[in-house]
Design a protein around this motif. Structure first.
Motif, mmCIF file in Angstrom:
data_model
loop_
_atom_site.group_PDB
_atom_site.id
_atom_site.type_symbol
_atom_site.label_atom_id
_atom_site.label_comp_id
_atom_site.label_asym_id
_atom_site.label_seq_id
_atom_site.Cartn_x
_atom_site.Cartn_y
_atom_site.Cartn_z
ATOM 1 N N ALA A 344 0.831 -1.210 0.000
ATOM 2 C CA ALA A 344 0.000 0.000 0.000
ATOM 3 C C ALA A 344 0.864 1.259 0.000
ATOM 4 C CB ALA A 344 -0.920 -0.005 1.218
ATOM 5 N N MET A 345 1.883 1.279 0.837
ATOM 6 C CA MET A 345 2.759 2.443 0.916
ATOM 7 C C MET A 345 3.571 2.607 -0.358
ATOM 8 S SD MET A 345 1.910 3.746 3.785
ATOM 9 C CE MET A 345 3.171 4.992 4.080
ATOM 10 N N ASN A 346 4.038 1.503 -0.913
ATOM 11 C CA ASN A 346 4.766 1.577 -2.181
ATOM 12 C C ASN A 346 3.890 2.163 -3.286
ATOM 13 O OD1 ASN A 346 7.054 0.439 -1.038
ATOM 14 N ND2 ASN A 346 6.601 -1.627 -1.763
ATOM 15 N N GLN A 347 2.640 1.725 -3.321
ATOM 16 C CA GLN A 347 1.711 2.212 -4.333
ATOM 17 C C GLN A 347 1.498 3.716 -4.198
ATOM 18 O OE1 GLN A 347 0.519 0.745 -6.863
ATOM 19 N NE2 GLN A 347 -1.477 1.564 -7.452
ATOM 20 N N ALA A 348 1.255 4.182 -2.981
ATOM 21 C CA ALA A 348 1.037 5.604 -2.752
ATOM 22 C C ALA A 348 2.284 6.427 -3.071
ATOM 23 C CB ALA A 348 0.610 5.841 -1.309
ATOM 24 N N HIS A 349 3.441 5.822 -2.842
ATOM 25 C CA HIS A 349 4.708 6.531 -3.047
ATOM 26 C C HIS A 349 5.090 6.637 -4.521
ATOM 27 C CE1 HIS A 349 8.741 7.922 -2.581
ATOM 28 N NE2 HIS A 349 9.313 6.758 -2.797
#
Length: 367
Positions: A344-349
């Motif tokens: 999730a964090m990778n996607q947002a980043h």
């Protein structure tokens, strides 16, 4: 998971696990899910089973860089502050909520005793405990302990994931109020990330007749149109200042709200504002000092307003989101269970062109 029966009131009780899952930022770009004890609540504290948590731009800054300005992450750290859930236990002095209530969480807990709190500007409280802002742990957890005064009921018609948007919408409401937006105003909003999109909604709710927006991502611009923007401009190949001059017959806009944090956009906003207009700054620039044309500001008598979080905005934000209903759906582009927080964090980043609001579900993934 073992469970313990926690008393909620004389008539109500609920089974709550003894342990829960929490997502810890271990170092830049690395998150792991750990097991820890569910907190107990006493006094005016409420235990909330979190059902949805939005990933904010500030979360991404801490995730990728470990700091924002002078605030540094102390690893390991729990992020997340845009959240909503259901009350599962209450302290003995709680009077506003009962088990089963659906709530949105205002993440900043102010002292309510300092001069700023007493003036009603509790967003400026020097002792505020703001979820996910180091060293305060955040909301990427299954259960959150929080004071009842910073919880707000949400109607059954409002989903938990949409209720999390009360936090970024609160920033936008505070911005248009700070700038003094009045019905019939012409407003330009630069940057169509989630806060920029929420600012479109706030400007429309406060009566702006013309809402001009800019960004470089087509998805964000089209979403802004769906939310009420009257004119959209792609800053990658269109001159926003020239467009504003043409739209306003050379007068400039009554208010320009800068949400992107782009220093050059902030500098050019002085040119876009009309004489006697206002510039409202939400986005944090990557550099701490940004030169502004003060001479031009003086000649045009432009008001410059800075925005830091919000005060007393949650009830209005929740009401607006409930009124908008399903029309707000396009902003939520990605959904992940807490177990997949790294993804999730990778996607947002990394996926700015394809993602708007990434939503994390600590307890179960909603449809």
């Amino acid at each position: 998971m073992p469970k313990t029966k926690l008393a909620a009131s004389e008539k109500e009780s609920v089974l709550v696990p003894e342990t829960m899952k929490s997502a810890y930022l271990q170092r830049p770009l690395e998150v792991s899910v750990e097991e820890e004890r569910v907190p107990n609540v006493t006094g005016k504290e409420v235990l909330v089973k979190l059902m949805a948590v939005g990933v904010c731009g500030s979360d991404i800054h801490y995730f990728a860089h470990g700091r924002i300005g002078k605030r540094y992450v102390q690893y390991p750290h729990v992020q997340g502050h845009e959240c909503a859930g259901i009350v599962v236990s209450i302290g003995e002095k709680v009077t506003k909520f009962k088990v089963g209530d659906r709530v949105a969480v205002e993440p900043g807990v102010a002292c309510m005793n300092c001069e700023w709190c007493k003036e009603g500007r509790y967003n400026l409280c020097p002792d505020v405990q703001f979820l996910s802002t180091p060293p305060v742990k955040g909301a990427f957890v299954q259960y959150l302990r929080h004071p009842e005064d910073f919880l707000f009921p949400i109607p059954d018609s409002l989903s938990y994931e949409h209720a999390t948007l009360a936090e970024p919408l609160s920033v936008s409401i505070h911005a248009v109020k700070r700038g003094g937006l009045t019905p019939g105003s012409t407003v330009a909003i630069t940057g169509m990330g989630p806060v920029g999109l929420m600012t479109v909604i706030a400007a429309k709710a406060f009566g702006a007749k013309e809402i001009i927006v800019s960004d470089i991502e087509p998805l964000r611009l089209e979403t802004a149109r769906k939310f009420g923007a009257t004119k959209i401009f792609n800053a990658a190949n269109e001159d926003l200042n020239a467009a504003i001059e043409e739209i306003t017959s050379g007068l400039g806009v009554d208010m320009i709200i800068e949400t992107s944090g782009n220093a050059k956009v902030l500098q050019s906003s002085i040119e876009s504002a009309k004489r006697g207009g206002s510039v409202v700054v939400i986005g944090f620039p990557a550099i701490e000092e940004v030169p502004l044309n003060i001479t031009l500001m003086l000649q045009k008598e432009i008001d410059l307003f800075s925005v830091y979080r919000y005060t007393n905005t949650y009830p209005l934000a929740i009401s607006l989101l409930d009124t908008i209903g399903s029309k707000i759906k396009p902003i939520i582009t990605d959904k992940y269970p807490l177990e997949d927080i790294q993804e999730a964090m990778n996607q947002a980043h990394t996926n700015r062109s394809g993602s708007l609001k990434v939503m994390v579900y600590p307890n179960h993934l909603q449809d």
